[in-house]
Write a protein that holds these residues in place. Structure first.
Motif, short mmCIF file in Angstrom:
data_model
loop_
_atom_site.label_atom_id
_atom_site.label_comp_id
_atom_site.label_asym_id
_atom_site.label_seq_id
_atom_site.Cartn_x
_atom_site.Cartn_y
_atom_site.Cartn_z
N ILE A 20 0.83 -1.21 0.00
CA ILE A 20 0.00 0.00 0.00
C ILE A 20 0.87 1.25 0.00
CG2 ILE A 20 -1.74 1.30 1.30
CD1 ILE A 20 -2.86 -1.37 2.25
N ARG A 21 1.97 1.20 0.73
CA ARG A 21 2.88 2.35 0.74
C ARG A 21 3.40 2.64 -0.66
NH1 ARG A 21 5.29 -0.02 5.19
NH2 ARG A 21 7.22 -0.40 4.02
N ILE A 22 3.76 1.60 -1.40
CA ILE A 22 4.28 1.81 -2.76
C ILE A 22 3.23 2.49 -3.63
CG2 ILE A 22 5.07 0.65 -4.85
CD1 ILE A 22 7.14 0.84 -2.62
N TRP A 25 3.30 6.12 -2.55
CA TRP A 25 4.50 6.80 -3.07
C TRP A 25 4.37 7.07 -4.58
CZ3 TRP A 25 5.40 7.80 1.46
CH2 TRP A 25 5.94 6.98 2.44
N THR A 26 3.82 6.12 -5.32
CA THR A 26 3.69 6.28 -6.77
C THR A 26 2.77 7.44 -7.12
OG1 THR A 26 4.07 3.91 -7.10
CG2 THR A 26 3.03 5.12 -8.90
N HIS A 27 1.67 7.59 -6.39
CA HIS A 27 0.77 8.71 -6.64
C HIS A 27 1.43 10.05 -6.32
CE1 HIS A 27 -2.95 6.81 -7.89
NE2 HIS A 27 -2.81 5.89 -6.93
N GLN A 78 10.79 5.86 -12.63
CA GLN A 78 9.91 4.87 -13.24
C GLN A 78 8.56 5.45 -13.67
OE1 GLN A 78 9.81 2.10 -9.97
NE2 GLN A 78 11.37 0.79 -10.88
N PHE A 79 8.05 6.44 -12.95
CA PHE A 79 6.67 6.87 -13.14
C PHE A 79 6.52 8.31 -13.61
CE2 PHE A 79 6.44 3.28 -10.20
CZ PHE A 79 5.58 2.47 -10.90
N ASN A 80 7.59 8.88 -14.17
CA ASN A 80 7.52 10.20 -14.79
C ASN A 80 8.14 10.12 -16.19
OD1 ASN A 80 6.47 12.01 -12.58
ND2 ASN A 80 8.23 11.12 -11.53
N ALA A 81 7.83 11.12 -17.01
CA ALA A 81 8.42 11.21 -18.35
C ALA A 81 9.50 12.27 -18.35
CB ALA A 81 7.34 11.55 -19.39
N PHE A 82 10.54 12.05 -19.16
CA PHE A 82 11.66 12.98 -19.26
C PHE A 82 11.79 13.41 -20.71
CE2 PHE A 82 12.22 10.37 -15.57
CZ PHE A 82 12.63 11.28 -14.60
#
Length: 199
Positions: A20-22, A25-27, A78-82
């Motif tokens: 659940i923590r992950i 964190w991802t949000h 992992q969860f953003n675009a560059f």
């Protein structure tokens, strides 16, 4: 170990199950696009880069405790675009981060001229995407979106400093096919998309 135990005792959030923590964190750390700005610095060190269009204190969460850092240090990659539009910005940007963080990047956006070159050459020889993209440093790459800047025609490049293409008669569609095949040949499971934009 003692520090981790103390963190868990003092923080209700750290007592939540790890799965659940992950998700939490991802949000908090995902869903953004970071533009990597590259500028010329007149020193022996050459080019430098910085991230623009970022939230203030976006990564402050990582500094709250050792346990939080351990759990979240890869998530922003992992969860953003560059987004890159300069051929010299890749290595100077990646140099700020550990190898596993570089390899965690999944989503990259490239801005190119007519699908051939990175756009901001600043008078230097513009490198073809397949020549300047350090694909081995993006081992976790899953998505590449190429923004193709166009001037209204299909074949002629009007950039005065666009050395290397020589007014190629190859159409944009063919250039896109070549770039797609190159990425698919270098990166397993990579998805390549193109978006044409009038320059």
């Amino acid at each position: 170990m003692a520090s981790t135990y103390t963190d868990k005792q003092s923080s209700p959030l750290l007592r939540v199950p790890a799965e659940i923590r992950i998700i939490i964190w991802t949000h908090v750390l995902g869903g953004e696009t970071f533009s990597i700005h590259c500028w010329r610095r007149y020193t022996p060190f050459g080019f430098a880069s910085r991230i623009i269009q970022k939230k203030r204190n976006f990564l402050a969460l990582l500094a709250t405790s050792r346990q939080v850092y351990s759990e979240t240090r890869l998530l922003p990659f992992q969860f953003n675009a560059f987004r890159f539009k300069h051929q010299s910005s890749f290595l100077s940007f990646l140099a700020h981060f550990a190898t596993d963080q570089q390899m965690a990047i999944r989503n990259v956006e490239l801005v190119t001229w007519m699908a051939r070159h990175m756009v901001d050459g600043e008078g230097w020889v513009l490198g073809r995407v397949e020549e300047c993209f350090p694909v081995t440093r993006f081992g976790g790459l899953r998505r590449v979106n190429v923004e193709v800047r166009m001037n209204g025609c299909e074949t002629d490049c009007v950039r005065g400093d666009c050395l290397g293409c020589g007014g190629s008669e190859v159409g944009v569609g063919e250039e896109e096919r070549r770039v797609r095949e190159w990425f698919e040949g270098k990166c397993e499971r990579v998805e390549v998309g193109f978006e044409r934009v009038m320059a």
